[in-house]
Design a protein around this motif. Structure first.
Motif, PDB file in Angstrom:
ATOM      1  N   LEU A 102      50.877  43.561 100.054  1.00  0.00           N
ATOM      2  CA  LEU A 102      49.852  43.262 101.058  1.00  0.00           C
ATOM      3  C   LEU A 102      50.468  42.998 102.423  1.00  0.00           C
ATOM      4  CD1 LEU A 102      47.257  41.007  99.192  1.00  0.00           C
ATOM      5  CD2 LEU A 102      47.078  43.414  99.787  1.00  0.00           C
ATOM      6  N   ALA A 103      51.690  42.431 102.440  1.00  0.00           N
ATOM      7  CA  ALA A 103      52.351  42.176 103.719  1.00  0.00           C
ATOM      8  C   ALA A 103      52.627  43.473 104.468  1.00  0.00           C
ATOM      9  CB  ALA A 103      53.653  41.412 103.489  1.00  0.00           C
ATOM     10  N   GLY A 104      52.781  44.566 103.730  1.00  0.00           N
ATOM     11  CA  GLY A 104      52.988  45.860 104.351  1.00  0.00           C
ATOM     12  C   GLY A 104      51.693  46.585 104.673  1.00  0.00           C
ATOM     13  N   GLN A 105      50.561  45.925 104.447  1.00  0.00           N
ATOM     14  CA  GLN A 105      49.239  46.488 104.725  1.00  0.00           C
ATOM     15  C   GLN A 105      48.493  45.516 105.636  1.00  0.00           C
ATOM     16  OE1 GLN A 105      48.207  49.467 103.502  1.00  0.00           O
ATOM     17  NE2 GLN A 105      50.082  49.810 102.334  1.00  0.00           N
ATOM     18  N   PRO A 106      48.849  45.469 106.921  1.00  0.00           N
ATOM     19  CA  PRO A 106      48.284  44.435 107.799  1.00  0.00           C
ATOM     20  C   PRO A 106      46.767  44.497 107.923  1.00  0.00           C
ATOM     21  CG  PRO A 106      49.521  46.086 109.063  1.00  0.00           C
ATOM     22  CD  PRO A 106      49.835  46.314 107.629  1.00  0.00           C
ATOM     23  N   LEU A 107      46.186  45.690 107.926  1.00  0.00           N
ATOM     24  CA  LEU A 107      44.730  45.776 108.038  1.00  0.00           C
ATOM     25  C   LEU A 107      44.067  45.208 106.795  1.00  0.00           C
ATOM     26  CD1 LEU A 107      42.240  46.627 109.589  1.00  0.00           C
ATOM     27  CD2 LEU A 107      42.531  48.954 108.695  1.00  0.00           C
TER      28      LEU A 107
END
Length: 313
Positions: free
Chosen positions: A144-149
């Motif tokens: 999730l940290a790599g998926q900011p949106l």
């Protein structure tokens, strides 16, 4: 993974309603839910919990983790594996789309805070490939940290989940719709904890992915195993074996499923005659189409149209 294939998979899944709730549960606790006719999401804001599904190993969710159940599969949520459970209906009855609820479970132990949603979509619009998705997809906090949106949308929902402002129901619906699509994109793209599942590998396989895109978008063409293998750039035998291993069914059965899905949609939503529908979904004769449709759905195209809601355009 081919972005067009991902779009084709996810585009039809527009939500038509969402029920969401915020949970605050202190150990010991456990809740068992039956299968739901919607997709489900569980986002752990604080603490931890265990997800148990029949026939699967328990999955531990920690702060910042997200679990998506594409088919609303029955499962148990608890603070620890093997915990005694109560029925979900007893703590959260009447989960109607549009409603917002709070669940509090008291206990002497550690607290778990979760945001949960029931996402109602038109099941008839789900492609055969979507139906082949695993019972649960898990995205850990690192993913999730790599998926900011995605992370930002979840954070916004967690912070504003119960606000009673004008248009809030529509805002929640669109926000959960975004979460749903972004979570599936992340899971189907590079992974999370579910990346090793065969159908997810199929979507990322360059050869099988090309064949899947062809079936999804060009189902009306006169495909054979040989021509699909050529589309994938593989030999017939290697393609058939790889496709079955990753997708879980033979290429031609997957093609038939896609054709029958589109045929049913056309029967329900248009007034096109049967011969026109037959041609659109790849059948050279109405008789062949009728036989295939009856074998697949257990009824004739005419019977399906008569019993479908009137949505002709």
């Amino acid at each position: 993974m081919d972005g067009d294939l991902l779009s084709e998979l996810l585009a039809p899944l527009r939500l038509r309603g969402v029920f969401h709730s915020r949970w605050s549960a202190r150990a010991p606790w456990g809740v068992a839910g039956e299968r739901e006719s919607c997709a489900l999401v569980h986002y752990v804001q604080a603490g931890a919990c265990t997800v148990e599904l029949p026939g699967h190993e328990p999955v531990r969710l920690r702060t910042g983790d997200l679990a998506v159940f594409p088919h609303g599969s029955a499962h148990r949520l608890a603070d620890a594996p093997g915990r005694a459970t109560v029925p979900l209906e007893s703590v959260l009855p009447a989960r109607r789309p549009g409603a917002v609820r709070t669940v509090r479970i008291d206990g002497p132990g550690a607290e778990t805070v979760m945001l949960c949603g029931g996402l109602h979509y038109d099941a008839a619009a789900a492609s055969p490939l979507y139906r082949a998705l695993p019972a649960v997809l898990v995205l850990d906090r690192t993913t999730l940290a790599g998926q900011p949106l995605l992370g930002g949308t979840l954070g916004g929902l967690a912070g504003e989940w119960d606000q009673d402002e004008p248009g809030q129901a529509l805002v929640a619906l669109r926000a959960f719709e975004l979460v749903f699509v972004l979570a599936l994109r992340a899971a189907l793209g590079d992974g999370g904890m579910s990346a090793g599942r065969p159908v997810l590998r199929a979507l990322r396989h360059p050869a099988v992915g090309a064949a899947l895109l062809a079936v999804q978008t060009r189902f009306g063409e006169p495909w054979t195993v040989e021509t699909l293998a050529a589309e994938a750039g593989m030999s017939r035998s290697a393609f058939a074996a790889t496709f079955r291993r990753l997708v879980g069914e033979a290429p031609m059965r997957h093609l038939t499923a896609r054709r029958m899905q589109e045929a049913a949609r056309l029967l329900e939503e248009t007034a096109l005659p049967h011969d026109a529908i037959a041609r659109r979904v790849g059948y050279g004769s109405v008789v062949g189409f009728h036989l295939a449709f009856r074998q697949w759905y257990g009824t004739t195209p005419g019977g399906h149209r008569r019993h479908a809601p009137t949505r002709h355009v």
